[in-house]
Design an enzyme around this catalytic site. Sequence first.
Site, PDB file in Angstrom:
ATOM      1  N   CYS A   2      69.547  62.719  18.223  1.00  0.00           N
ATOM      2  CA  CYS A   2      69.119  62.493  16.845  1.00  0.00           C
ATOM      3  C   CYS A   2      67.605  62.685  16.715  1.00  0.00           C
ATOM      4  O   CYS A   2      67.119  63.802  16.734  1.00  0.00           O
ATOM      5  CB  CYS A   2      69.578  61.115  16.376  1.00  0.00           C
ATOM      6  SG  CYS A   2      69.500  60.887  14.582  1.00  0.00           S
ATOM      7  N   HIS A   5      75.305  60.466  18.140  1.00  0.00           N
ATOM      8  CA  HIS A   5      74.813  59.493  19.121  1.00  0.00           C
ATOM      9  C   HIS A   5      75.854  59.179  20.192  1.00  0.00           C
ATOM     10  O   HIS A   5      76.647  58.243  20.041  1.00  0.00           O
ATOM     11  CB  HIS A   5      74.447  58.188  18.409  1.00  0.00           C
ATOM     12  CG  HIS A   5      73.198  58.250  17.605  1.00  0.00           C
ATOM     13  ND1 HIS A   5      72.010  57.709  18.033  1.00  0.00           N
ATOM     14  CD2 HIS A   5      72.953  58.785  16.388  1.00  0.00           C
ATOM     15  CE1 HIS A   5      71.070  57.910  17.104  1.00  0.00           C
ATOM     16  NE2 HIS A   5      71.625  58.561  16.101  1.00  0.00           N
ATOM     17  N   GLU A  10      75.501  57.628  22.912  1.00  0.00           N
ATOM     18  CA  GLU A  10      75.302  56.305  23.509  1.00  0.00           C
ATOM     19  C   GLU A  10      76.076  55.222  22.767  1.00  0.00           C
ATOM     20  O   GLU A  10      76.276  54.118  23.288  1.00  0.00           O
ATOM     21  CB  GLU A  10      73.809  55.960  23.570  1.00  0.00           C
ATOM     22  CG  GLU A  10      73.181  55.516  22.273  1.00  0.00           C
ATOM     23  CD  GLU A  10      72.788  56.662  21.350  1.00  0.00           C
ATOM     24  OE1 GLU A  10      72.019  56.407  20.389  1.00  0.00           O
ATOM     25  OE2 GLU A  10      73.236  57.797  21.574  1.00  0.00           O
TER      26      GLU A  10
END
Length: 235
Positions: free
Chosen positions: A87, A196, A198
Site C-alpha cells: 500500500c 495488505h 499482512e
Amino acid sequence: MSVRIGVITFPGSLDDRDAQRAVRIAGAEPVALWHGSHDLEGVDALVLPGGFSYGDYLRAGAIAALSPIMAEVKEAAAKGMPILGICNGFQMLVEAHLLPGGLIRNDHQHFVRRDQKLTVENSDTAWTNTFRRGQEIVIPLKNADGGYIADEETLDRLEGEGLVAFRYAGVNPNGSLRDIAGLTNEAGNVVGLMPHPEHATEPGFGPDTAAAMRSGVDGLGFFASAIAAVARVAA
C-alpha cells in the site's frame, strides 16, 4: 537458518506492527527498522508497510521515498534483496523509482476498504513463488490513493515482460489501469501491491472464506515465498 525480515517504520506508518506479526507467524524473525537510520541490521529481506507516511503530503509516499534509509533500500534492491512494498510502501517504491508508474487518488474519490479478490499474474518472484500463476486469492484492501497509472508504452512493457504481479479480479476498486494491483521489477526481488497481505495471515482475523468467517490466510504466501527465496540463495 533463521530468516530475518526487516520492517521499516516511517512517520505515519500504521501497519508496521501488523507486518512484523505476519513475518513472525510465517516463521521468520521480524526486525524493526527506523526510517532515519542507515543501518539495515543485516536483514535478509525488507517490508515497507502501509500507512500514511508524512500524512500523504505532496503525494502519497513521495516524502518517505527520500528518507535516509531509502538509500540503503535502493542499494539492497540492486543487490537482489527481496523487498515488499504494501500500500503506502508500494507508493514509496514507485516514488523511489524502484517500480514504474504512479499511484493517484481513487477514481471515485473515496477511501475504499474491502476484502479484494486478486489474480496472481507472476508466480516467479521472491514474494509470490508459493502461489501458482492464475491463482485467485483474497487480500484485504484499504486505500484512498490506489489508482495505478502509467503511459501506454510502460503499460505495454509491463504486460509484455510479465511484470504485472497481481491484477484485481471481480471488481476494480480504485480505477487502476488494466486492473493492475501489484508489480514486480525485472529481477523479481522487488514487489509492490496495494492490498495488505499482512492482514490475511492468522485465522480469526482475515477475510471470510467459504469454510468460516475471518479464516482467510492467503497473505501468508507472500512471507513464506520470501523465506523460501532467501533459503534458496543461502543453499
